[in-house]
Scaffold this motif. Structure first.
Motif, PDB file in Angstrom:
ATOM      1  N   VAL A 170      21.069   0.507  -8.121  1.00 55.11           N
ATOM      2  CA  VAL A 170      21.492   1.582  -9.025  1.00 55.11           C
ATOM      3  C   VAL A 170      21.402   2.928  -8.321  1.00 55.11           C
ATOM      4  O   VAL A 170      22.293   3.778  -8.424  1.00 55.11           O
ATOM      5  N   LEU A 171      20.310   3.141  -7.571  1.00 56.83           N
ATOM      6  CA  LEU A 171      20.127   4.395  -6.845  1.00 56.83           C
ATOM      7  C   LEU A 171      21.202   4.572  -5.783  1.00 56.83           C
ATOM      8  O   LEU A 171      21.738   5.662  -5.582  1.00 56.83           O
ATOM      9  N   LEU A 172      21.544   3.480  -5.113  1.00 57.37           N
ATOM     10  CA  LEU A 172      22.598   3.507  -4.101  1.00 57.37           C
ATOM     11  C   LEU A 172      23.945   3.868  -4.737  1.00 57.37           C
ATOM     12  O   LEU A 172      24.705   4.682  -4.206  1.00 57.37           O
ATOM     13  N   VAL A 224      17.673   6.585   0.951  1.00 54.58           N
ATOM     14  CA  VAL A 224      18.873   5.757   1.101  1.00 54.58           C
ATOM     15  C   VAL A 224      19.999   6.311   0.222  1.00 54.58           C
ATOM     16  O   VAL A 224      21.176   6.203   0.561  1.00 54.58           O
ATOM     17  N   ALA A 225      19.627   6.926  -0.909  1.00 49.02           N
ATOM     18  CA  ALA A 225      20.639   7.564  -1.754  1.00 49.02           C
ATOM     19  C   ALA A 225      21.340   8.691  -1.001  1.00 49.02           C
ATOM     20  O   ALA A 225      22.541   8.944  -1.195  1.00 49.02           O
ATOM     21  N   MET A 226      20.598   9.396  -0.129  1.00 45.83           N
ATOM     22  CA  MET A 226      21.203  10.439   0.700  1.00 45.83           C
ATOM     23  C   MET A 226      22.208   9.835   1.677  1.00 45.83           C
ATOM     24  O   MET A 226      23.296  10.391   1.913  1.00 45.83           O
ATOM     25  N   VAL A 227      21.863   8.683   2.236  1.00 44.14           N
ATOM     26  CA  VAL A 227      22.777   7.989   3.150  1.00 44.14           C
ATOM     27  C   VAL A 227      24.034   7.546   2.401  1.00 44.14           C
ATOM     28  O   VAL A 227      25.154   7.671   2.917  1.00 44.14           O
ATOM     29  N   ALA A 228      23.856   7.047   1.172  1.00 37.31           N
ATOM     30  CA  ALA A 228      25.008   6.641   0.362  1.00 37.31           C
ATOM     31  C   ALA A 228      25.880   7.840   0.020  1.00 37.31           C
ATOM     32  O   ALA A 228      27.115   7.752   0.003  1.00 37.31           O
ATOM     33  N   PHE A 229      25.244   8.976  -0.292  1.00 35.33           N
ATOM     34  CA  PHE A 229      25.978  10.222  -0.552  1.00 35.33           C
ATOM     35  C   PHE A 229      26.820  10.594   0.664  1.00 35.33           C
ATOM     36  O   PHE A 229      28.006  10.942   0.543  1.00 35.33           O
ATOM     37  N   ALA A 230      26.212  10.529   1.865  1.00 33.15           N
ATOM     38  CA  ALA A 230      26.928  10.858   3.098  1.00 33.15           C
ATOM     39  C   ALA A 230      28.097   9.913   3.326  1.00 33.15           C
ATOM     40  O   ALA A 230      29.183  10.330   3.752  1.00 33.15           O
ATOM     41  N   PHE A 231      27.902   8.620   3.034  1.00 29.94           N
ATOM     42  CA  PHE A 231      28.969   7.628   3.180  1.00 29.94           C
ATOM     43  C   PHE A 231      30.184   8.010   2.322  1.00 29.94           C
ATOM     44  O   PHE A 231      31.319   8.024   2.810  1.00 29.94           O
TER      45      PHE A 231
END
Length: 322
Positions: A170-172, A224-231
């Motif tokens: 969910v966070l991702l 990891v949410a930051m990484v998903a945001f960047a993606f």
């Protein structure tokens, strides 16, 4: 698109009746055939910054898909174990096939000049900018696929179970959704795709570093949410301009480009499996993407016209918040 959906359905149906792992793996490979068709349809209809905005809109839907997929998958597994998952996928493929047949118009231009697959492949092998784009797509995808690959084992080591894995999904999804929405807003405000990719690389690197530092705590799922945001911020702005020098052969070039970054992603996942360290994988992906972005050459069109709009990312940090 219809052929891709048909192969997807056949693959899901074959997986439903697979008797061993080799047959299951083959069936899943068959299901992967149709993914390039979507990008081709979008490139047929849109160009330039409008294409990046459309990719961003698609990204919002993609952001919601993991949470929706996990929920549907949990229900399917509860009703009929793993067979319920593949039966659901086969039914979904049949539904989409019927919907596409009835509603999707043909987007290919009426006059399409045939081009040689091998001539196009040689052109794209020789062009460094295409390789840079393929590596960027692969590295950003490796960040998310690497999380899917390694996080269950890391959570197990921390004595966490499926509930925490669901929360991390969910966070991702939330991070991806916010990234796609931010991308759409910033493009509307006039931000250049190149600048957004550079910002994404910085965020992905920072997120990977934080995951590495917090690896011994359940809190590692937060960056990891930051990484998903960047993606979500990066991918539309990498894909949209990637093939602008191949407008006369978009379909062939799109297939070759997709083959490139899928092969690179596969190699990255193999190395990730050997490393067995999520923080290291995410940090290496972010640093690799940042390095490539800073060194990426201009497109052929920009070099021929002397276009100064395509600026080196090493100078972008000076005007990042201008």
């Amino acid at each position: 698109m219809l052929a891709g959906l048909a192969f997807y359905g056949i693959g899901a149906f074959a997986a439903l009746f697979s008797a061993n792992f080799e047959m299951l793996l083959t069936a899943r490979i068959v299901s992967a055939v149709g993914s390039i068709g979507t990008q081709t349809i979008l490139r047929d209809r849109f160009q330039g910054q409008q294409l990046a905005q459309i990719f961003s809109s698609v990204g919002i839907a993609v952001a919601l898909s993991p949470a929706i997929g996990m929920a549907i998958g949990a229900v399917a597994v509860g009703l009929a174990s793993y067979a319920g998952v593949f039966a659901t996928l086969a039914a979904l493929a049949l539904l989409l096939f019927a919907w596409t047949s009835a509603s999707l118009p043909e987007t290919q231009p009426t006059s399409v000049k045939p081009v040689s697959f091998w001539d196009t492949a040689i052109m794209m092998i020789k062009e460094g900018r295409i390789w840079c784009s393929a590596f960027l797509v692969a590295l950003f995808n490796l960040s998310l696929f690497g999380y899917d690959q390694l996080s269950p084992f890391q959570l197990e080591q921390l004595s966490h179970g499926s509930g925490e894995m669901g929360a991390s999904g969910v966070l991702l999804s939330l991070g991806t959704l916010l990234g796609a929405m931010a991308n759409r807003k910033l493009l509307q405000k006039g931000w250049e795709p190149e600048r957004l990719v550079f910002v994404s690389c910085v965020l992905a690197t920072a997120g990977g570093l934080l995951v590495a530092l917090l690896g011994s705590s359940f809190m590692f799922i937060v960056p990891v949410a930051m990484v998903a945001f960047a993606f979500a911020l990066a991918i539309p702005n990498i894909l949209a301009p990637a093939l602008k020098d191949y407008s006369d052969r978009l379909r062939t070039a799109g297939a070759i480009f997709g083959m490139k970054y899928y092969l690179l992603l596969g190699a990255g996942l193999w190395l990730s499996g050997l490393a067995q360290n999520l923080g290291a994988v995410l940090l290496a992906s972010g640093l690799g993407a940042l390095t490539i972005t800073m060194l990426k050459p201009k497109s052929r069109a920009a070099r021929q016209t002397g276009d100064t709009a395509t600026r080196k990312p090493v100078r972008l940090y000076r005007e990042l918040f201008r």
